[in-house]
Design a protein around this motif. Structure first.
Motif, mmCIF file in Angstrom:
data_model
loop_
_atom_site.group_PDB
_atom_site.id
_atom_site.type_symbol
_atom_site.label_atom_id
_atom_site.label_comp_id
_atom_site.label_asym_id
_atom_site.label_seq_id
_atom_site.Cartn_x
_atom_site.Cartn_y
_atom_site.Cartn_z
ATOM 1 N N ILE A 255 0.851 -1.203 0.000
ATOM 2 C CA ILE A 255 0.000 0.000 0.000
ATOM 3 C C ILE A 255 0.887 1.256 0.000
ATOM 4 C CG2 ILE A 255 -1.675 1.341 1.372
ATOM 5 C CD1 ILE A 255 -2.982 -0.968 -0.152
ATOM 6 N N GLY A 256 2.012 1.185 0.723
ATOM 7 C CA GLY A 256 2.988 2.284 0.678
ATOM 8 C C GLY A 256 3.502 2.527 -0.729
ATOM 9 N N MET A 257 3.739 1.440 -1.477
ATOM 10 C CA MET A 257 4.167 1.559 -2.876
ATOM 11 C C MET A 257 3.078 2.203 -3.730
ATOM 12 S SD MET A 257 7.169 0.728 -3.837
ATOM 13 C CE MET A 257 6.889 0.575 -5.595
ATOM 14 N N CYS A 258 1.833 1.800 -3.484
ATOM 15 C CA CYS A 258 0.709 2.404 -4.228
ATOM 16 C C CYS A 258 0.662 3.907 -3.973
ATOM 17 C CB CYS A 258 -0.612 1.753 -3.818
ATOM 18 S SG CYS A 258 -0.798 0.040 -4.344
ATOM 19 N N MET A 259 0.825 4.301 -2.696
ATOM 20 C CA MET A 259 0.833 5.731 -2.351
ATOM 21 C C MET A 259 1.950 6.455 -3.100
ATOM 22 S SD MET A 259 -1.537 6.816 -0.179
ATOM 23 C CE MET A 259 -0.982 8.167 0.886
ATOM 24 N N LYS A 260 3.135 5.856 -3.086
ATOM 25 C CA LYS A 260 4.291 6.492 -3.732
ATOM 26 C C LYS A 260 4.039 6.670 -5.228
ATOM 27 C CE LYS A 260 9.239 5.993 -4.492
ATOM 28 N NZ LYS A 260 10.425 5.119 -4.374
ATOM 29 N N LYS A 261 3.519 5.624 -5.858
ATOM 30 C CA LYS A 261 3.256 5.670 -7.305
ATOM 31 C C LYS A 261 2.181 6.721 -7.629
ATOM 32 C CE LYS A 261 3.721 3.251 -11.335
ATOM 33 N NZ LYS A 261 4.677 2.355 -11.946
ATOM 34 N N LEU A 262 1.248 6.914 -6.694
ATOM 35 C CA LEU A 262 0.203 7.937 -6.890
ATOM 36 C C LEU A 262 0.716 9.352 -6.615
ATOM 37 C CD1 LEU A 262 -2.740 6.040 -5.136
ATOM 38 C CD2 LEU A 262 -2.717 6.724 -7.552
ATOM 39 N N GLY A 263 1.923 9.438 -6.039
ATOM 40 C CA GLY A 263 2.497 10.749 -5.724
ATOM 41 C C GLY A 263 2.072 11.286 -4.370
ATOM 42 N N PHE A 264 1.590 10.403 -3.491
ATOM 43 C CA PHE A 264 1.165 10.819 -2.144
ATOM 44 C C PHE A 264 2.090 10.212 -1.099
ATOM 45 C CE2 PHE A 264 -3.166 10.011 -4.286
ATOM 46 C CZ PHE A 264 -3.152 11.249 -4.912
ATOM 47 N N THR A 265 2.082 10.796 0.102
ATOM 48 C CA THR A 265 2.823 10.172 1.205
ATOM 49 C C THR A 265 1.886 10.011 2.396
ATOM 50 O OG1 THR A 265 3.610 12.375 1.770
ATOM 51 C CG2 THR A 265 5.172 10.938 0.662
ATOM 52 N N PRO A 266 2.053 8.936 3.167
ATOM 53 C CA PRO A 266 1.249 8.785 4.380
ATOM 54 C C PRO A 266 1.509 9.948 5.339
ATOM 55 C CG PRO A 266 2.385 6.730 3.848
ATOM 56 C CD PRO A 266 2.959 7.790 2.959
ATOM 57 N N THR A 267 0.490 10.300 6.100
ATOM 58 C CA THR A 267 0.553 11.436 7.022
ATOM 59 C C THR A 267 0.675 10.922 8.452
ATOM 60 O OG1 THR A 267 -0.996 12.540 5.531
ATOM 61 C CG2 THR A 267 -0.688 13.549 7.691
ATOM 62 N N SER A 268 1.477 11.603 9.249
ATOM 63 C CA SER A 268 1.550 11.253 10.666
ATOM 64 C C SER A 268 0.221 11.605 11.332
ATOM 65 C CB SER A 268 2.693 12.031 11.320
ATOM 66 O OG SER A 268 2.852 11.623 12.646
ATOM 67 N N PRO A 269 -0.297 10.761 12.239
ATOM 68 C CA PRO A 269 -1.560 11.115 12.908
ATOM 69 C C PRO A 269 -1.374 12.341 13.798
ATOM 70 C CG PRO A 269 -0.668 9.047 13.785
ATOM 71 C CD PRO A 269 0.239 9.471 12.681
ATOM 72 N N PRO A 270 -2.480 13.039 14.135
ATOM 73 C CA PRO A 270 -2.358 14.235 14.991
ATOM 74 C C PRO A 270 -1.571 13.941 16.270
ATOM 75 C CG PRO A 270 -4.612 14.029 14.182
ATOM 76 C CD PRO A 270 -3.878 12.801 13.721
ATOM 77 N N ASP A 271 -1.807 12.763 16.864
ATOM 78 C CA ASP A 271 -1.050 12.339 18.042
ATOM 79 C C ASP A 271 -0.499 10.938 17.774
ATOM 80 O OD1 ASP A 271 -0.053 11.479 20.449
ATOM 81 O OD2 ASP A 271 -1.888 11.800 21.606
ATOM 82 N N PRO A 272 0.771 10.848 17.306
ATOM 83 C CA PRO A 272 1.325 9.537 16.926
ATOM 84 C C PRO A 272 1.325 8.518 18.063
ATOM 85 C CG PRO A 272 2.725 11.322 16.136
ATOM 86 C CD PRO A 272 1.716 11.950 17.049
ATOM 87 N N SER A 273 1.321 8.993 19.309
ATOM 88 C CA SER A 273 1.364 8.046 20.434
ATOM 89 C C SER A 273 0.066 7.242 20.556
ATOM 90 C CB SER A 273 1.633 8.787 21.748
ATOM 91 O OG SER A 273 0.476 9.507 22.147
ATOM 92 N N GLN A 274 -0.978 7.639 19.804
ATOM 93 C CA GLN A 274 -2.239 6.888 19.879
ATOM 94 C C GLN A 274 -2.192 5.578 19.094
ATOM 95 O OE1 GLN A 274 -5.218 10.050 18.838
ATOM 96 N NE2 GLN A 274 -6.077 9.473 20.830
ATOM 97 N N PHE A 275 -1.272 5.491 18.124
ATOM 98 C CA PHE A 275 -1.131 4.248 17.356
ATOM 99 C C PHE A 275 0.027 3.444 17.936
ATOM 100 C CE2 PHE A 275 -3.747 6.724 14.574
ATOM 101 C CZ PHE A 275 -4.531 5.789 13.894
#
Length: 315
Positions: A255-275
Motif C-alpha cells: 500500500i505504501g508503494m501504491c501511495m508512492k506511485k500515486l504521488g502521495f505520502t502517508p501522514t503522521s496522525p495528529p497524536d502519533p502516540s495513539q497508534f
C-alpha cells in the motif's frame, strides 16, 4: 502484519492462487485508451483484485452512508476473533454521532465449512468472502480485495480503516481524531508510520521478500498493517495503480508503494502516540487514550474492553 504466520525456511512462490484464476495470471492485456493513438499495456497480476469474485457480500450495509468503515481481514475459521470484536469495538453503530460499520473480509480455506459461514452471515450480516486462498502469504490479495470492495460497494463513506483481527481499537478516539478540523478528506492515509524500513532478505523470515519481487533495498514510507486509516477516495486509486505495481507479500508496504506511485505520502496522525503496536501490560488509563494496540488473544480484547467501559474515570 499481525497475523498467524506461515514462516518457512525455504523460498515460497509469492502467491497461492485459486486454480480457476491461474490461466489469467500474468497475462498481458492490451487496452486502447480512446483519447490516445498508442495502445496502453496493463499487466494484470495475482494481487489485482478484479481477478477475484465476491462469493458472499453485504453491499446493502452502505446504504446507511457510513462516516467510517472498519474492514477486518480474518481467517474463515477464526470465529472467536469475530465474536470478540462484535462484543467490543464493533458493537455500537453510532460512535460520537457518526455511523460506523464493521465488516470481516475472508478468503477461501481448505475444508472450510461454508454452511457455518452462511449461518454466521445470516445472523450478523457482516461477512464478505472472495474466492482467493486465505493465507498469510496472500495478505496483499486480501488487502486489495478490501480496497476493491470499498471502491465498488461503499464509495460514499468518508473514511475507512483496515484493522487486523487481533487488535484493541479504541473506536471513540479514532472517530474523535477523524472529526478534528484540518484532517484531510482526500488522499489521506495515516497510522503508525514506518520510514526507511529495509526489505528483509533472510529466507527464513516470515517477512522475506526476494529481490526479484522487490529490487529496492528499502520500502517507501508506509503505515503498519495492524491498523491504518484512509480517506475513502483512495481505494479506487489503489486498485487502479496496482495494475502497474508488481505485487509482493508485505501488504502494508505494498500500500505504501501504491501511495508512492500515486504521488502521495502517508501522514503522521495528529497524536502519533495513539497508534501503539505492543504494550507490556493492560493499564486502564493508557488504554483510554490510545487508538490501537496489538493483543495476545480474543479473550484479552473482551477482558480489557469490559474493564475500560466500566463506570468511573479511567485515569
Amino acid at each position: 502484519m499481525a497475523s498467524s504466520g506461515h514462516s518457512r525456511n525455504f523460498y515460497m512462490p509469492p502467491y497461492r492462487v485459486h486454480p480457476k484464476h491461474r490461466d489469467i495470471l500474468n497475462e498481458i492485456q492490451t487496452t486502447t485508451e480512446p483519447s490516445t493513438a498508442q495502445p496502453v499495456k496493463t499487466q494484470y497480476h495475482q494481487a489485482y483484485p478484479r481477478n477475484y469474485n465476491f462469493i458472499m457480500d453485504n453491499k446493502e450495509v452502505c446504504k446507511q452512508n457510513p462516516f467510517l468503515v472498519l474492514m477486518v481481514p480474518v481467517a474463515p475459521n477464526n470465529v472467536a476473533a469475530r465474536d470478540a470484536i462484535r462484543q467490543t469495538w464493533s458493537k455500537e453503530s453510532l460512535v460520537q454521532g457518526e455511523v460506523v460499520i464493521t465488516l470481516f473480509m475472508l478468503g477461501l480455506s481448505k475444508g472450510g465449512d461454508v454452511g457455518k459461514l452462511q449461518q454466521e452471515n445470516a445472523q450478523y450480516h457482516d461477512l464478505i468472502q472472495s474466492d482467493f486462498m486465505d493465507s498469510y502469504i496472500n495478505l496483499t490479495i486480501k488487502t486489495m480485495v478490501i480496497m476493491d470492495w470499498l471502491a465498488t460497494r461503499c464509495p460514499t463513506a468518508a473514511y475507512a480503516m483496515k484493522v487486523d483481527s487481533d487488535m484493541f481499537l479504541n473506536i471513540d478516539n479514532l472517530v474523535i481524531m477523524l472529526q478534528k478540523p484540518g484532517i484531510p478528506t482526500t488522499n489521506y492515509l495515516t497510522g503508525m508510520l514506518m520510514t526507511n524500513r529495509p526489505v528483509v532478505r533472510s529466507k527464513n523470515s516470515k517477512w522475506y521478500v526476494s529481490e526479484e519481487l522487490y529490487p529496492d533495498p528499502q520500502y517507501p514510507t508506509y503505515t503498519l498493517g495492524m491498523g491504518y486509516v484512509f480517506s475513502n477516495d483512495l481505494p479506487e486509486k489503489f486498485v487502479e495503480v496496482s495494475k502497474s505495481i508488481k505485487p509482493f507479500n508485505i501488504e502494508d508496504a505494498y500500500i505504501g508503494m501504491c501511495m508512492k506511485k500515486l504521488g502521495f505520502t502517508p501522514t503522521s496522525p495528529p497524536d502519533p502516540s495513539q497508534f501503539q503496536a505492543y504494550n507490556a501490560k493492560y493499564n486502564r488509563c493508557q488504554f483510554s487514550k490510545v487508538i490501537t494496540f496489538i493483543l495476545g488473544s480474543s479473550q484479552e480484547l473482551v477482558n480489557y474492553w469490559t474493564d475500560l467501559k466500566k463506570p468511573g474515570p479511567p485515569c
